[in-house]
Design a protein around this motif. Sequence first.
Motif, short mmCIF file in Angstrom:
data_model
loop_
_atom_site.label_atom_id
_atom_site.label_comp_id
_atom_site.label_asym_id
_atom_site.label_seq_id
_atom_site.Cartn_x
_atom_site.Cartn_y
_atom_site.Cartn_z
N LEU A 112 0.82 -1.22 0.00
CA LEU A 112 0.00 0.00 0.00
C LEU A 112 0.85 1.28 0.00
O LEU A 112 0.72 2.11 -0.91
N PRO A 113 1.74 1.46 1.01
CA PRO A 113 2.50 2.73 1.01
C PRO A 113 3.53 2.81 -0.12
O PRO A 113 3.76 3.90 -0.65
N THR A 114 4.15 1.69 -0.48
CA THR A 114 5.20 1.76 -1.50
C THR A 114 4.62 2.04 -2.88
O THR A 114 5.18 2.83 -3.66
N TYR A 115 3.49 1.43 -3.21
CA TYR A 115 2.85 1.72 -4.50
C TYR A 115 2.30 3.14 -4.50
O TYR A 115 2.27 3.81 -5.53
N GLY A 116 1.87 3.61 -3.31
CA GLY A 116 1.43 4.99 -3.19
C GLY A 116 2.56 5.97 -3.45
O GLY A 116 2.39 6.97 -4.15
N ILE A 117 3.74 5.69 -2.89
CA ILE A 117 4.91 6.55 -3.12
C ILE A 117 5.21 6.63 -4.62
O ILE A 117 5.51 7.69 -5.16
N ARG A 118 5.11 5.50 -5.29
CA ARG A 118 5.35 5.48 -6.73
C ARG A 118 4.36 6.36 -7.48
O ARG A 118 4.67 6.92 -8.54
N GLY A 119 3.16 6.51 -6.90
CA GLY A 119 2.14 7.35 -7.54
C GLY A 119 2.49 8.82 -7.60
O GLY A 119 1.90 9.58 -8.39
N LEU A 120 3.47 9.25 -6.79
CA LEU A 120 3.94 10.63 -6.88
C LEU A 120 4.75 10.87 -8.15
O LEU A 120 4.88 12.01 -8.61
N GLY A 121 5.31 9.79 -8.70
CA GLY A 121 6.35 9.91 -9.70
C GLY A 121 5.95 10.57 -11.00
O GLY A 121 6.47 11.65 -11.35
N TYR A 122 5.04 9.94 -11.76
CA TYR A 122 4.85 10.45 -13.11
C TYR A 122 4.16 11.81 -13.17
O TYR A 122 4.50 12.62 -14.05
N PRO A 123 3.22 12.16 -12.25
CA PRO A 123 2.67 13.52 -12.34
C PRO A 123 3.74 14.58 -12.11
O PRO A 123 3.77 15.60 -12.82
N LEU A 124 4.62 14.37 -11.12
CA LEU A 124 5.65 15.37 -10.84
C LEU A 124 6.66 15.45 -11.98
O LEU A 124 7.12 16.54 -12.34
N PHE A 125 7.00 14.31 -12.58
CA PHE A 125 7.97 14.32 -13.67
C PHE A 125 7.34 14.86 -14.96
O PHE A 125 7.86 15.80 -15.57
N CYS A 126 6.23 14.29 -15.38
CA CYS A 126 5.67 14.60 -16.70
C CYS A 126 4.91 15.92 -16.72
O CYS A 126 5.04 16.70 -17.68
#
Length: 426
Positions: A112-126
Amino acid sequence: MKTLVGQERTLGGLPMGVVWGFVATLIFMAGDGLEHAWLSPYLIEKGLTVQQSATLFAVYGAVLAIASYFSGVLTEMWGPRRVMVIGLVTWLIGQVLFIEYGLKLNNFAIMLPTYGIRGLGYPLFCYSFLVWVTYRSPERILATAVGLFWAAWSGGLYVVGSYFPAYMLPKIGYIGLLWSAVAWVLVGGIVGLIVVKGDVKKEQKGDPKEKLKSLMSGFTICIEQPKVAIGGVVRIINSTGIGSLPIFFPMYLKSNYGFTTEQFLQMWGTMWFANIIFNLIIPYISDKWLGWQKTIQWLGSFGMGVMLLVMLYTPQVFGSSFLALNIVGILMGITLCGFVPLSALVASLAPENKGSAMAIVSFGAGMSYFIAPAIVGAFIGLIGVHGVMWIFAGMYFLGAYLMKFMKIPSEEKQDERDFLQEKHAG
């Protein structure tokens, strides 16, 4: 054709840094999308319930929605490269922890928390890169530049992100695919960070407190301009129904009709390939003939409600016909293009506050990743696949009704003139 403007090379009028940034976006999003269409059935095969899988995607969607909303203002406060670095690093940390301590140990509490952390990735990058694109691209071809960004985004996430797993799953397996995603994202991330140079316009940076105040205006504008709020709801509906399918539909097709995960991935990729092609055609038809409102109302909203039901009942009529499933997927991809004018429509409703209006559209896009799995988790155990599909179809039909109230100011004035003329003639 390449030309030289000052000291900067361009391609078709676009700076080469922007062009290479599109390539970086496609590669990054391909890595981000490698597991989206098969992760849920894989987790269920490993012992998770459908509800647990839906909860995982709901947490991911909630984080993604927040990151989508905040990406723009953070870019203007800190600059695009810094936000892109944060997006790349959080994605990599979340992915590695998710694989090593979540999936390999089959530990749902860690997933749950690790997949959530990954969810920060592409919106901030792209999305921070997209802000940079709006500043670096000449005004006369800005719409083309933004369209190319979304083509690269969709091509990576849905086309490469579907075809590559379909081909590689038998060769390297599920965990191997997840590790290959790290390579995709690293390459895309490095290319993006190399080509994105300079800051956004200095006059746009302002005081951080003022920027945060400006960001929150995305919510206050919903009170001042209720139609913007309606547009946000329609944007949620836009992606909710289609985004829900990978969570539960592959298992339904496999258990009832014998379709493999690889076949679903191929259909999914074909659907999005058709979507990208017709994304270039439908907006032209909308501008020339149908108009934005009617395109969204009838082709996008009503059409997608119908197509979800067609997708549901096609296997009952044609059995395990892979051809029939692909034809329906292509038609669904075309129908989904009916939502393309929504961003332009919402922005036109608040000409003095386009940024705030677009923040609501972005937030709606992110929220769909939360609402879709939440609905699946809440209802699939009670009413089954058929009931859930009817819920999502009903949401699209609701969207069609809401679009009745979304006429742009010029259309409303024309309606008033027509009414007065009819009244005078009578």
